[in-house]
Write an enzyme that holds these catalytic residues in place. Sequence first.
Site, PDB file in Angstrom:
ATOM      1  N   LEU A 115      -5.033  27.776  22.571  1.00 56.01           N
ATOM      2  CA  LEU A 115      -5.171  29.138  22.318  1.00 56.01           C
ATOM      3  C   LEU A 115      -5.163  30.097  23.768  1.00 56.01           C
ATOM      4  O   LEU A 115      -4.854  29.745  24.803  1.00 56.01           O
ATOM      5  CB  LEU A 115      -6.576  29.555  21.992  1.00 56.01           C
ATOM      6  CG  LEU A 115      -7.186  28.575  20.706  1.00 56.01           C
ATOM      7  CD1 LEU A 115      -8.591  28.976  20.282  1.00 56.01           C
ATOM      8  CD2 LEU A 115      -5.928  28.848  19.503  1.00 56.01           C
ATOM      9  N   HIS A 116      -4.543  31.325  23.160  1.00 55.67           N
ATOM     10  CA  HIS A 116      -4.223  32.370  24.267  1.00 55.67           C
ATOM     11  C   HIS A 116      -4.918  33.643  23.701  1.00 55.67           C
ATOM     12  O   HIS A 116      -5.638  33.659  22.836  1.00 55.67           O
ATOM     13  CB  HIS A 116      -2.899  32.409  24.541  1.00 55.67           C
ATOM     14  CG  HIS A 116      -1.968  32.654  23.509  1.00 55.67           C
ATOM     15  ND1 HIS A 116      -1.924  33.880  22.689  1.00 55.67           N
ATOM     16  CD2 HIS A 116      -1.058  31.936  22.804  1.00 55.67           C
ATOM     17  CE1 HIS A 116      -1.107  33.685  21.577  1.00 55.67           C
ATOM     18  NE2 HIS A 116      -0.719  32.615  21.572  1.00 55.67           N
ATOM     19  N   GLU A 117      -4.846  34.871  24.719  1.00 52.30           N
ATOM     20  CA  GLU A 117      -5.128  36.127  24.245  1.00 52.30           C
ATOM     21  C   GLU A 117      -4.991  36.307  22.935  1.00 52.30           C
ATOM     22  O   GLU A 117      -5.517  37.340  22.101  1.00 52.30           O
ATOM     23  CB  GLU A 117      -5.084  36.914  25.396  1.00 52.30           C
ATOM     24  CG  GLU A 117      -5.424  38.529  25.289  1.00 52.30           C
ATOM     25  CD  GLU A 117      -6.960  38.471  24.842  1.00 52.30           C
ATOM     26  OE1 GLU A 117      -7.907  37.667  25.299  1.00 52.30           O
ATOM     27  OE2 GLU A 117      -7.375  39.269  24.046  1.00 52.30           O
ATOM     28  N   GLY A 118      -3.798  36.066  22.504  1.00 54.53           N
ATOM     29  CA  GLY A 118      -3.400  36.492  21.140  1.00 54.53           C
ATOM     30  C   GLY A 118      -4.155  36.046  19.978  1.00 54.53           C
ATOM     31  O   GLY A 118      -4.450  36.901  19.132  1.00 54.53           O
ATOM     32  N   HIS A 119      -4.571  34.664  20.240  1.00 55.11           N
ATOM     33  CA  HIS A 119      -5.411  34.304  19.121  1.00 55.11           C
ATOM     34  C   HIS A 119      -6.747  34.905  19.236  1.00 55.11           C
ATOM     35  O   HIS A 119      -7.382  35.175  18.223  1.00 55.11           O
ATOM     36  CB  HIS A 119      -5.579  32.608  19.306  1.00 55.11           C
ATOM     37  CG  HIS A 119      -4.347  31.848  19.452  1.00 55.11           C
ATOM     38  ND1 HIS A 119      -3.646  31.321  20.384  1.00 55.11           N
ATOM     39  CD2 HIS A 119      -3.528  31.278  18.159  1.00 55.11           C
ATOM     40  CE1 HIS A 119      -2.684  30.711  20.039  1.00 55.11           C
ATOM     41  NE2 HIS A 119      -2.554  30.840  18.509  1.00 55.11           N
ATOM     42  N   GLN A 140       4.929  20.973   9.545  1.00 55.95           N
ATOM     43  CA  GLN A 140       5.698  22.074   9.760  1.00 55.95           C
ATOM     44  C   GLN A 140       6.985  21.873  10.959  1.00 55.95           C
ATOM     45  O   GLN A 140       7.491  22.740  11.314  1.00 55.95           O
ATOM     46  CB  GLN A 140       5.087  23.317   9.867  1.00 55.95           C
ATOM     47  CG  GLN A 140       4.272  23.341  11.179  1.00 55.95           C
ATOM     48  CD  GLN A 140       3.194  24.396  11.069  1.00 55.95           C
ATOM     49  OE1 GLN A 140       2.275  24.207  10.242  1.00 55.95           O
ATOM     50  NE2 GLN A 140       3.494  25.574  11.996  1.00 55.95           N
ATOM     51  N   LYS A 151       1.536  39.263  13.443  1.00 58.02           N
ATOM     52  CA  LYS A 151       2.743  39.569  13.264  1.00 58.02           C
ATOM     53  C   LYS A 151       3.807  38.830  13.961  1.00 58.02           C
ATOM     54  O   LYS A 151       4.793  39.186  13.926  1.00 58.02           O
ATOM     55  CB  LYS A 151       2.689  41.081  13.307  1.00 58.02           C
ATOM     56  CG  LYS A 151       2.379  42.063  12.508  1.00 58.02           C
ATOM     57  CD  LYS A 151       2.516  43.406  12.627  1.00 58.02           C
ATOM     58  CE  LYS A 151       1.915  44.407  11.524  1.00 58.02           C
ATOM     59  NZ  LYS A 151       2.238  45.674  12.008  1.00 58.02           N
ATOM     60  N   SER A 186       1.843  30.199  22.542  1.00 55.68           N
ATOM     61  CA  SER A 186       1.379  28.966  22.930  1.00 55.68           C
ATOM     62  C   SER A 186       2.686  28.303  23.866  1.00 55.68           C
ATOM     63  O   SER A 186       2.539  27.550  24.803  1.00 55.68           O
ATOM     64  CB  SER A 186       0.928  27.845  22.048  1.00 55.68           C
ATOM     65  OG  SER A 186      -0.029  28.334  21.345  1.00 55.68           O
TER      66      SER A 186
END
Length: 280
Positions: free
Chosen positions: A29-33, A57, A145, A183
Amino acid sequence: MLVVHTIAALRAALPVPGTCTFVPTMGNLHEGHLALVRQAAAHGLPVVTSIFVNRLQFAPHEDFERYPRTLDRDCEMLKPAGCDIVFAPDEHELYPEPQTFTVQPDPALADLLEGHFRPGFFTGVCTVVLKLFNAVHPRVAVFGKKDYQQLMVIRQMTRQFALPIVIEAGETSRADDGLALSSRNGYLSEDERAHAIELAQALRALADRFRAGVGPLALLETQSMQALTARGWQPDYLTVRHQLNLTAPTDADDRNGAWVAIAAARLGATRLIDNLEFNV
Ligand code: PAF
């Protein structure tokens, strides 16, 4: 914050369907998550975050094996962001037998762009997301997005299967220089990281030139791809599409409207995607 590894434990923690919000992730995880988790938490319902690297996938040549598995670190980040339950199944829990039933998304949407360069990708995504939805039973699910086409495919699947879930879009989080958080940014060397912003810059330049109408779209795209290639990138696509359905504008189209400039390109061994919504 509870960490569960089985669907049974998840159901025991959340026995009533439709009473939580949900952020599906593949971890690392990063700040976007975390921004998506905070958005989910704003609904005032328990927040479930799933962490599962979904083999279905990934194509055989892709990074499934080396995709970072960082569960302990992820959990440390999720708690202060407002996550209540981490659902981290292993492969056997989600795929106890070969997954011979799969979700086939509409090729008119899913075979474009990412789907063209990653055949089967959206089948893998839809199949696991449907399974996760069935396990979690969320009222709201938040998708970033940054994975623009994925968000559209999931929306269409949710609508067509009449799933009682609201799909919410989360804005793309960016580093100080404008690079979309991902990621996979962790794969970049220091030198590549310094150049990585060029993808977002190429999207901005293409959108500006499209808006200015300086030439037919096909020419603008070719020039944009060439400029990126000259900087050492290997672009898969760099294009302008209708926000509504990701179809390509024709030169006869009125350029007034809602567009997205969207791209995937490889820098060294790392494939990055990004997009930019704009209106004319
Ligand atoms: O966007 C992702 O991280 C994945 O595609 C998802 C939605 C968690 C499905 O594996």
